[in-house]
Design a protein around this motif. Structure first.
Motif, short mmCIF file in Angstrom:
data_model
loop_
_atom_site.label_atom_id
_atom_site.label_comp_id
_atom_site.label_asym_id
_atom_site.label_seq_id
_atom_site.Cartn_x
_atom_site.Cartn_y
_atom_site.Cartn_z
N TYR A 271 0.90 -1.09 0.10
CA TYR A 271 -0.03 0.13 0.00
C TYR A 271 1.00 1.17 -0.10
N THR A 272 1.89 1.39 1.01
CA THR A 272 2.74 2.30 0.95
C THR A 272 4.20 1.84 1.19
N LYS A 273 5.13 2.69 1.14
CA LYS A 273 6.82 2.18 1.31
C LYS A 273 6.87 1.49 2.68
N ASP A 274 6.00 1.72 3.63
CA ASP A 274 6.13 1.14 5.09
C ASP A 274 5.27 -0.24 5.07
N THR A 275 4.69 -0.48 4.21
CA THR A 275 3.87 -1.66 4.38
C THR A 275 4.65 -3.03 4.74
N ARG A 276 4.36 -3.59 5.69
CA ARG A 276 5.29 -4.90 6.32
C ARG A 276 5.28 -5.85 5.15
N LEU B 181 3.57 1.24 -5.63
CA LEU B 181 2.56 1.26 -4.31
C LEU B 181 1.26 1.44 -4.72
N VAL B 182 0.33 0.70 -4.21
CA VAL B 182 -1.22 0.63 -4.62
C VAL B 182 -1.83 0.71 -3.51
N GLU B 183 -2.20 2.02 -3.42
CA GLU B 183 -3.43 2.34 -2.05
C GLU B 183 -4.80 2.01 -2.84
N VAL B 184 -5.57 2.32 -1.77
CA VAL B 184 -6.91 1.66 -1.89
C VAL B 184 -7.82 2.26 -3.11
N ARG B 185 -7.52 3.76 -3.16
CA ARG B 185 -8.29 4.45 -4.12
C ARG B 185 -7.68 4.01 -5.43
N PRO C 161 -8.62 -3.46 2.44
CA PRO C 161 -9.82 -3.31 1.86
C PRO C 161 -10.00 -3.37 0.40
N ARG C 162 -8.80 -4.02 -0.43
CA ARG C 162 -8.77 -3.73 -1.92
C ARG C 162 -9.70 -4.58 -2.53
#
Length: 536
Positions: free
Chosen positions: A426-431, A439-443, A486-487
């Motif tokens: 999701y972000t660079k900090d996703t574990r 990086l693929v956020e929900v929107r 939530p994707r």
């Protein structure tokens, strides 16, 4: 098409739910303390579910489940089974008996009747007298049941008695899917997943009306299905996984158990044997599949593109025929996926020659070919489907190749990696997860239109969408869920809902309202800052 890394949260699942303190369904004063009435929330509006319905008419008095509510079903084994499934969800949380019956009036009715529903559509009508779900096929009734679940309070999913009340808003939902293919993929090759883990994911897919489960059964790191004619594929090739774990494989009986369970949730299993690349587990198991006759060691890393079956050898096609024959016999569904991606160690000429020989084998055993979109660089057979996994930034030449095949009759399943690959961070900090596609956020995963995504490809060629989940970094159900939710619901909505309903600002509100349901089901999820999650 996929790459490397880590671990994360744990989770459990459930189907159950709650107890209504009042014994009667008609709202009265004085029969019980006023506290339950004071805390009664308005029922969920009919259009606040995921996927968004095709059409909603609001109005009428809500229906309230009571101890007297029954589940009325047609005199049909399949409709009765769907009714039993629904009652099994509702009984633990409501505390109500919810008897199954084929006569009487009121309550919840599941009814098959002719109509403009298609193979999977339904109509749900609710008023003070009861709720009726009507469809022309059992799959439509099942999908209507998923809508009904979401119209009830989230606590209905719990396994212990809850206080209720249980109301369903008045009005009518008319619904049917935009696309016939609405899928999700599980990579059980990089990390092996047990039968129970796969079943758990199936239940989560069913809640959002997905209808295809693509199982990636072979890769460099592991072979996961027993093949009687080539027993070392599973016994040896399945003995490890990424990082050197114990791996595992499905016996034929276990695979058939998955297939049956998926069918009970109206999902079709699409098995994949990836060829001619991504084949190190097979090459390590049988030396004769290698051009030099020497078996390589088993592989537990995450690099791609280094392996290839030996295209000139006849034994390669004997192998392919045996594997496809046995797998097709185990799989009642229409499709068999032959992979075809990242065959970097296979020359273009050999790749074309291989696909030209293997596609007819699939047809010989009664299945329709699916391949990753590199198949369009060969000669897709009539009726074949190409699964596009490129990026927004994929070269125009590669996109043109796929679009040309689509114009010539090849159907498309859209799985753009920088939109709908559920293993992307999701972000660079996703574990967990990978970031080779971005990086693929929900929107970003929701905000695109399959109908016009691929330039030059006719909208009529798009058969649907699929959300792949590669497992290089994923070991537990909690890992899978954290990356899927939530994707995943957004992918389901892209596949089901009319394009006219597609709107991020309204969707994110509906998505946020799913969180208490996931909590009730024990689903681990990522609380994206893009979503207005409930605060209590």
């Amino acid at each position: 098409m996929r790459r490397t890394h880590s671990t994360t949260p744990r989770t459990t699942r459930v189907l159950g739910s709650l107890l209504l303190v009042a014994a009667a369904g008609v709202f009265t004063l004085g029969a019980a303390p006023a506290a339950p009435a004071a805390r009664t929330a308005a029922p969920t509006p009919l259009d606040q579910v995921i996927p968004a319905p095709a059409s909603v008419t609001h109005g009428g008095t809500p229906y309230r489940l009571t101890r007297a509510t029954g589940v009325r079903v047609d005199d049909s084994a399949e409709v009765r089974r769907i009714g039993a499934y629904l009652a099994g969800i509702l009984r633990p949380s409501t505390g109500y008996p919810l008897a199954l019956t084929d006569h009487g009036t009121g309550g919840i009715r599941l009814h098959l009747a002719p109509g403009d529903f298609g193979a999977e559509g339904y109509r749900l009508h609710s008023d003070a007298g009861g709720v009726t779900i009507t469809a022309s096929a059992p799959a439509g009734l099942f999908h209507g049941v998923q809508t009904l679940r979401q119209l009830l309070p989230p606590a209905v999913e719990k396994k212990t008695a809850q206080p209720g009340p249980w109301q369903i808003a008045g009005g009518t939902v008319q619904d049917r899917p935009r696309y016939s293919y609405r899928g999700a993929m599980l990579d059980v090759s990089r990390h092996f997943l047990t039968v129970d883990q796969v079943k758990r994911y199936i239940d989560q897919l069913a809640l959002y009306k997905l209808n295809e489960l693509h199982l990636h059964l072979s890769d460099d790191q592991g072979w996961r299905i027993a093949i009687d004619s080539w027993p070392r594929l599973a016994a040896y090739g399945g003995s490890t996984e990424v990082g050197g774990g114990p791996g595992g494989y499905y016996t034929k009986a276990q695979y058939q158990e998955i297939v049956r369970y998926a069918a009970s949730r109206y999902l079709e299993v699409v098995p994949e044997i990836d060829m001619p690349g991504h084949t190190n587990a097979a090459l390590a198991s049988y030396a004769e599949l290698n051009c030099d006759g020497t078996a390589p060691p088993l592989y537990t890393g995450t690099k791609v593109g280094f392996s290839s079956l030996c295209v000139p050898k006849q034994v390669t096609y004997d192998f392919a025929d045996d594997v496809i024959r046995e797998l097709a016999a185990l799989t009642p569904g229409r499709y068999l996926h032959i992979g075809g991606d990242e065959a970097h160690s296979t020359s273009h000429a050999d790749y074309v020659a291989f696909m030209d020989r293997v596609q007819p084998i699939v047809a010989k055993y009664g299945k329709t070919v699916i391949g990753w979109h590199q198949l369009t660089g060969a000669h897709p057979v009539p009726g074949a489907l190409a699964q596009y996994w490129g990026l927004d930034s994929t070269s125009a030449a590669e996109k043109d190749q796929v679009a040309k095949a689509a114009r010539n009759g090849t159907g498309l399943i859209l799985s753009p990696a920088d939109r709908i690959y559920l293993d992307m961070k999701y972000t660079k900090d996703t574990r967990l997860g990978l970031d080779w596609a971005g990086l693929v956020e929900v929107r970003r995963s929701y905000d695109w239109n399959p109908g016009d995504y691929l330039p030059g490809a006719p909208a009529s060629a798009v058969r649907g969408v699929e959300a792949p989940m590669w497992s290089e970094t994923l070991k537990e159900s909690a890992d899978i869920e954290y990356m899927a939710f939530p994707r995943l619901p957004g992918a389901a909505e892209l596949g089901w809902s009319p394009a006219a309903t597609h709107d991020w600002d309204t969707y994110k509100v509906r998505l946020a309202a799913q969180a208490p349901r996931w909590d009730a089901l024990g689903i681990t999820y990522y609380r994206s800052p893009q979503v207005p999650w409930p605060t209590n």
